[in-house]
Design a protein around this motif. Structure first.
Motif, PDB file in Angstrom:
ATOM      1  N   ALA A 160       0.855  -1.192   0.000  1.00 21.07           N
ATOM      2  CA  ALA A 160       0.000   0.000   0.000  1.00 21.07           C
ATOM      3  C   ALA A 160       0.886   1.235   0.000  1.00 21.07           C
ATOM      4  O   ALA A 160       1.919   1.261   0.672  1.00 21.07           O
ATOM      5  N   GLY A 203      -6.563   2.553   2.141  1.00 15.58           N
ATOM      6  CA  GLY A 203      -6.141   1.390   1.383  1.00 15.58           C
ATOM      7  C   GLY A 203      -5.235   0.475   2.195  1.00 15.58           C
ATOM      8  O   GLY A 203      -5.318  -0.753   2.099  1.00 15.58           O
ATOM      9  N   CYS A 205      -7.329  -1.524   4.600  1.00 15.54           N
ATOM     10  CA  CYS A 205      -8.028  -2.593   3.875  1.00 15.54           C
ATOM     11  C   CYS A 205      -7.100  -3.787   3.657  1.00 15.54           C
ATOM     12  O   CYS A 205      -7.507  -4.949   3.844  1.00 15.54           O
ATOM     13  N   ARG A 206      -5.850  -3.521   3.278  1.00 14.44           N
ATOM     14  CA  ARG A 206      -4.892  -4.604   3.066  1.00 14.44           C
ATOM     15  C   ARG A 206      -4.606  -5.342   4.379  1.00 14.44           C
ATOM     16  O   ARG A 206      -4.472  -6.569   4.393  1.00 14.44           O
TER      17      ARG A 206
END
Length: 698
Positions: free
Chosen positions: A147, A159, A162-163
């Motif tokens: 990311a 992001g 989320c990862r």
């Protein structure tokens, strides 16, 4: 693993120093964190929590590390934590402006665990320098999620979260990138892995463990014993396989040095290969703006003068900014004391208890808080702003040559500067010095620079006897410059005593250290204020307050209990007077320093109390009144000079001594840290007084 115990997933935060790791941590936790030492080591780690999609995650901020082949206690803590397997996911933060170097740590973490997410931070700085990073290409090369973020502005954090969520809820990636070592090393690993499997099972990455055993890392052996509950090298199969692997290396002419160089070389070559495929950068070094600032801050002509001017500016801001808050706080706390006294008296508290409690313990406590809190609340944020800006590593760069000549570590300059705010904080900061010998030198000499508890005494005497008093801009500037001059003397004493210690009880040559000069960055005001006030100011103030109240009780008893015609305070001062005269002082002054051991802020009030034969601490309304009182009791400019020198160089306060005991784990080194500045201060005062008398200057 923590994630399987119902406490939510645990995320380990790893990265090189100066990659924005703390910024990521603060952004995710919103400063909801607590710090503590790693068990058995004086290395600080921080824990915080954040919530994402209704699920709470624990974030563990590990010390900055360049490598997992430990060269310091911080790197050892980081490796041991990852080895312990508490973390469900490891978030490795890398600097986009120098990704190739940061990938060395990424590859080493991948050898321990494939459950990682790589955060390529500082993309905004990279863009300003014309550097582009192919994040998708990097993810394909590494085989783990990547990311991109600019954590200071919050860009990309969604992001990244989320990862992390995806990695925490799924099996580990199948085949992340691995480092391929020379064939002879790979053959040695192949011999070791089957022997390790029955002893270790799936608890550790067997390939990584085999590589580390071939290296012969002693610190790893201790960590393995603690984690596995046994010394696996005592197992015959493991010992035989290790001996066979080392024999194989020896047959090919590989000694320990060749082995280590080959391993490091393989990691570096892999990092170079990955970076070459994903980083597009112009052929240039630091930005022109950084180069201009470095020409000013680090050149031989301007580096030291600019450093002294910045130091004087920090002192001026501290002196000027602290005056009014100190007066306001003093008035408020003493008014509160009067109200509490009246309230306790109305409740029937006996006078024999009320007076020592309020006129003794409370009054000294209020004095320490009023005098100590405002300067610290100004100095520590200013110091932290310079740290956040990227200037403090330049200070270490400027002074490294001086400390090398003193056979000490250049990092000592950073711990010395922390001592300006509080010597206890400076002692704690000595953890950054890897060499035990050089760390002890830094601890012993830290009190040669005055903390802000000694600033009031130094500034007051400089103003009354050498500047001429007065208020306004120029008197405050002269006070700051005078204080800077005194501190330069303290730095000189630090270097001299460091050299003497290196040649006597702490013999040795200075160790080299890699100093990275980070890019200049705009400081983050709110995190700086929170970090400096909570982690430094209130921590130090709490320690000082804990010893100030008992000291106030002792001072009150000595000032109010009489033997014959005089108080205990007077008898003690009379006993110390002959020796104090040799140092250019009198018994009252020396006794005030002794009674000021819990907190240096109360030295001058004790002197005033003793000269006025008062029963509790008190202050005068103006510097003119103070000057008249001191002159009336035999003070001259030479007396003030001796007091300034002794205030600069004498025993550290009780808070610092307790901190030294905690950091060194030894009362012997605590005693040495107390005696060295005390004997140095006494010798300096004696020589100064003898010279003044010999030349007939008084």
């Amino acid at each position: 693993m923590a994630g399987t115990k119902g406490k939510g997933p645990v995320i380990a935060l790893v990265g090189n120093p100066n990659v924005g790791k703390s910024t990521v941590f603060n952004a995710l936790t919103n400063l909801r964190q607590h710090t503590g030492n790693w068990p058995g080591k004086t290395v600080e780690t921080a824990r915080g929590a954040y919530t994402y999609h209704g699920r709470t995650y624990t974030l563990v901020d590990l010390p900055g590390a360049y490598s997992l082949h430990p060269g310091s206690a911080e790197e050892e803590v980081t490796r041991d934590y990852l080895l312990g397997g508490e973390a469900d996911v490891t978030l490795v933060v890398a600097d986009a402006t120098c990704l190739e170097r940061n990938l060395n740590l990424v590859l080493q973490v991948l050898e321990i665990t494939p459950r990682i997410v790589v955060c390529v931070n500082l993309l905004d700085e990279a863009a300003r320098k014309g550097i582009q990073v192919d994040l998708e290409g990097l993810e394909r090369s590494l085989g783990v999620p990547v990311a991109g973020t600019s954590a200071r502005s919050g860009r990309g954090l969604e992001g990244m979260l989320c990862r992390l969520e995806q990695m925490a809820g799924q099996p580990a990636p199948g085949r992340p990138l691995g480092v391929v070592y020379p064939q002879v090393i790979e053959d040695g690993v192949s011999l070791l892995v089957p022997a390790l499997r029955p002893a270790v099972g799936e608890r550790l990455n067997l390939r990584w463990l085999a590589l580390r055993l071939l290296e012969g890392d002693e610190s790893l052996s201790r960590a393995l014993c603690a984690y596995l509950g046994e010394d696996i090298l005592q197992r015959p199969a493991v010992a035989e396989a290790l001996a066979a692997a080392k024999n194989l290396l020896s047959q090919h002419g590989w000694g320990q040095r060749e082995l280590e160089e080959a391993m490091v070389g393989a990691i570096v070559a892999t990092a170079e290969s990955v970076a070459a495929g994903v980083v597009c950068a112009p052929a240039q070094g630091p930005s022109e703006g950084d180069r201009r600032l470095d020409r000013l801050f680090t050149s031989r002509r301007t580096g030291i003068p600019v450093m002294l001017l910045l130091l004087a500016a920090v002192f001026w801001l501290t002196i000027t900014g602290a005056n009014y808050p100190s007066q306001l706080l003093s008035t408020g706390l003493f008014a509160l004391g009067d109200w509490l006294t009246q309230g306790l008296a109305a409740l029937g508290c006996p006078q024999w208890l009320l007076s020592p409690l309020m006129d003794g313990a409370y009054r000294v406590l209020a004095w320490v808080v009023a005098v100590m809190l405002p300067p610290m609340a100004i100095f520590f944020p200013l110091f932290t702003l310079l740290e956040d800006f990227g200037y403090l590593p330049r200070v270490a760069f400027n002074l490294d040559r001086c400390f090398q000549c003193a056979r000490a570590c250049g990092k000592q300059s950073l711990t010395m500067m922390m001592g300006f705010g509080c010597n206890a904080a400076g002692v704690v900061g000595c953890r950054i010095i890897d060499s035990p010998r050089e760390r002890l030198i830094a601890i012993i000499t830290n009190s040669f620079v005055p903390c802000n508890g000694r600033f009031p005494t130094l500034i007051l005497l400089l103003t009354v006897f050498f500047i001429g008093g007065g208020e306004g801009f120029w008197p405050s500037v002269l006070s700051a410059l005078g204080l800077t001059g005194v501190i330069v003397l303290g730095v000189g004493a630090t270097l001299l005593v460091s050299r003497i210690l290196s040649a006597t009880i702490l013999r040795g040559m200075p160790s080299a250290f890699a100093l990275e000069l980070p890019p200049y960055r705009r400081p983050q005001i709110v995190p700086v204020l929170v970090r400096s006030v909570l982690d430094r100011t209130l921590f130090v103030l709490g320690r000082a307050a804990a010893v100030a109240a008992p000291a106030g009780l002792v001072i009150w008893l000595m000032a109010n209990i009489t033997l014959g015609e005089a108080t205990l305070l007077h008898h003690c001062a009379a006993f110390l007077d002959p020796f104090a005269r040799l140092l250019g002082m009198d018994g009252v002054i020396l006794l005030a320093f002794i009674l000021g051991f819990p907190a240096n802020e109360i030295v001058v009030p004790i002197i005033i109390m003793s000269y006025l034969s008062a029963g509790s601490l008190m202050e005068l309304e103006s510097t003119a009144q103070l000057h008249a009182l001191l002159v009336q009791n035999g003070w001259t400019w030479a007396t003030a000079g001796s007091v300034i020198l002794f205030s600069l160089m004498h025993w550290p306060c009780s808070t610092t001594c307790l901190t030294i005991r905690k950091e060194t784990g030894s009362w012997k080194w605590t005693a040495v840290s107390l005696l060295v500045p005390t004997l140095g201060g006494m010798l300096l005062c004696f020589l100064f007084t003898a010279a003044v008398r010999l030349l007939g200057l008084v």
